[in-house]
Design a protein around this motif. Structure first.
Motif, short mmCIF file in Angstrom:
data_model
loop_
_atom_site.label_atom_id
_atom_site.label_comp_id
_atom_site.label_asym_id
_atom_site.label_seq_id
_atom_site.Cartn_x
_atom_site.Cartn_y
_atom_site.Cartn_z
N ASN A 81 0.85 -1.19 0.00
CA ASN A 81 0.00 0.00 0.00
C ASN A 81 0.89 1.24 0.00
OD1 ASN A 81 -2.11 1.79 0.18
ND2 ASN A 81 -2.52 1.40 2.36
N VAL A 82 0.91 1.94 -1.13
CA VAL A 82 1.81 3.09 -1.30
C VAL A 82 1.01 4.38 -1.38
CG1 VAL A 82 3.52 1.67 -2.52
CG2 VAL A 82 1.78 2.92 -3.83
N SER B 261 3.07 7.07 -5.97
CA SER B 261 3.82 5.84 -6.28
C SER B 261 2.92 4.70 -6.73
CB SER B 261 4.63 5.40 -5.05
OG SER B 261 5.52 6.40 -4.62
N ALA B 262 1.65 5.02 -7.05
CA ALA B 262 0.67 3.98 -7.34
C ALA B 262 1.02 3.14 -8.56
CB ALA B 262 -0.72 4.60 -7.53
N ASP B 263 1.78 3.71 -9.49
CA ASP B 263 2.11 2.98 -10.72
C ASP B 263 3.39 2.16 -10.55
OD1 ASP B 263 2.09 2.05 -13.32
OD2 ASP B 263 3.10 3.82 -14.11
N ALA B 264 4.48 2.84 -10.22
CA ALA B 264 5.79 2.19 -10.20
C ALA B 264 6.24 1.73 -8.82
CB ALA B 264 6.84 3.13 -10.79
N VAL C 153 4.27 -13.57 -4.19
CA VAL C 153 3.91 -12.56 -5.17
C VAL C 153 3.68 -11.24 -4.45
CG1 VAL C 153 2.23 -11.89 -6.93
CG2 VAL C 153 2.81 -14.30 -6.64
N ALA C 154 4.07 -10.12 -5.09
CA ALA C 154 3.83 -8.80 -4.51
C ALA C 154 3.25 -7.88 -5.58
CB ALA C 154 5.13 -8.21 -3.96
N VAL C 155 2.26 -7.09 -5.22
CA VAL C 155 1.68 -6.09 -6.12
C VAL C 155 1.64 -4.75 -5.42
CG1 VAL C 155 0.29 -7.74 -7.42
CG2 VAL C 155 -0.67 -6.66 -5.38
N VAL C 156 1.67 -3.68 -6.21
CA VAL C 156 1.63 -2.32 -5.68
C VAL C 156 0.23 -1.75 -5.87
CG1 VAL C 156 2.48 0.04 -6.01
CG2 VAL C 156 4.08 -1.90 -6.08
N VAL C 157 -0.32 -1.19 -4.79
CA VAL C 157 -1.66 -0.60 -4.82
C VAL C 157 -1.65 0.64 -3.92
CG1 VAL C 157 -4.06 -0.93 -4.12
CG2 VAL C 157 -2.85 -2.79 -5.23
N SER C 158 -2.35 1.67 -4.34
CA SER C 158 -2.63 2.79 -3.44
C SER C 158 -4.07 2.64 -2.98
CB SER C 158 -2.45 4.15 -4.14
OG SER C 158 -2.96 5.18 -3.33
#
Length: 365
Positions: free
Chosen positions: A208-209, A213-216, A234-239
């Motif tokens: 959770n960013v 930084s939601a994209d990269a 597995v890791a994913v980036v989300v705002s």
């Protein structure tokens, strides 16, 4: 079938905000204090799949029914949860009922939102949660040892097999390693699943960013991604903040919002797909003028079991599956074109369903 994914993490990392966005409801109260979630909230969310839309355009289906996943918002765990600290025991039990864990990790700075540990350190946060799960597993297995040993000495074959697996798990747990890393044969899968170990659950790290930084992602999320790669997770980036704002917008306005913040799609789409893939799930389709529908099965599922997802009678009386690959269905513009091109197949009971198959089952009543 779908699967149930428990959203876990320390307090104030954005779990409930993420859950609200996932289910597009306000069912989970998101507040800036620990334990605001007193009961686990459960919500279903559709799995985004552009293939279903493409099939509908060709078949002119009146209704579109996507496959769905279940998410459970579990209250924030704290250090000592395995010993009952906070609301630990209750929520560790909630995790046990889930198929996978979506571990939300705080990867943003915000002086207005307190951190239960007093600092932003995502890897430390991960270790706290993982340790509590492992300690709970360690206690659970040690309580079973005496009874298993007695049964094994008495010649109980199943007890011997279970005891061997339990001892291997205990070695790992005592070394501070999660049970999911234990080496096991295919024949031991059922026994291992029956142990109900918290640290055996597949893990999806959700970083959770902040909005920028939601994209990269950012330096914090890079740390988590590296950790995930080392673990085979597995890791994913989300705002979560952006996702909560998107969730309340009309569909017509969501594209404009995404463009304004520089995103090609909602981060939750990545999160849902990653969770879907985490358990090696695939999708097959049934398509007709009445409806186009997506169905979920595990990778490696054979025709009869896949039919059984629709109705148990389909599995019992399974004869064959009329099969068209997704790419062929699209390329030849539907069933008639696929048949004329020789891309229509009849598959028997040993056929392993492939991701994207368009199927029609024949069965005996």
């Amino acid at each position: 079938m779908g699967f149930k994914c428990g959203i876990v993490g320390l307090p104030n990392v954005g779990k409930s905000t993420l859950f609200n966005a996932l289910t597009q409801t306000a069912a989970a109260q998101a507040a800036n204090y620990p334990f605001c979630t007193i009961e686990p909230n459960v919500g279903d969310v559709a799995v985004p799949d552009d293939r279903l839309d493409a099939l509908v355009k060709i078949a002119h289906s009146k209704e579109i029914i996507p496959t769905r996943l279940t998410f459970v918002d579990i209250a924030g765990l704290v250090r000592g949860a395995s010993k009952g600290e906070g609301l630990g025991n209750q929520f560790l039990a909630n995790i046990r009922e889930c198929d996978a864990i979506a571990h939300v990790v705080r990867c943003f700075e915000d002086g207005d939102i307190t951190h239960v540990e007093g600092k932003i350190a995502p890897l430390n946060d991960i270790d706290i949660i993982e340790t509590e799960l492992m300690l709970a597993d360690l206690e659970s297995l040690e309580k079973r040892l005496n009874a298993l040993e007695k049964r094994a000495k008495g010649g109980d074959k199943e007890a011997k097999e279970t005891l061997d697996l339990v001892n291997r798990c205990l070695v790992l747990l005592r070394e501070g390693k999660p049970a999911r890393l234990v080496e096991r044969s295919a024949d031991e899968h059922k026994i291992f699943a029956g142990l109900g170990l918290l640290s055996s659950k597949p893990v999806l790290y959700v970083c959770n960013v902040e909005e920028a930084s939601a994209d990269a992602g950012n330096a914090f999320s890079e740390e988590v991604k590296k950790r995930a790669a080392e673990e085979g997770a597995v890791a994913v980036v989300v705002s979560a903040k952006i996702e909560s704002e998107i969730a309340v917008l009309p569909l017509a306005d969501q594209r404009d919002y995404l463009d304004a913040v520089g995103l090609s799609e909602p981060g939750l789409n990545r999160c849902i797909r990653a969770g879907y893939n985490l358990l090696h799930l695939i999708t097959y389709f049934t398509v007709g003028p009445k409806e186009a529908r997506a169905w979920t099965v595990e990778k490696g599922t054979k025709g009869p079991a896949a039919a059984g997802v629709i109705h148990t009678d389909f599995e019992k009386g399974y004869i064959r599956a009329e099969t068209i690959g997704y790419a062929d269905y699209i390329a030849f513009k539907g069933e008639t074109g696929a048949k004329e091109a020789g891309k229509f197949r009849l598959e028997g009971k040993d056929y392993v369903v492939q991701d994207g198959d368009v199927l029609h089952f024949r069965f005996a009543n």
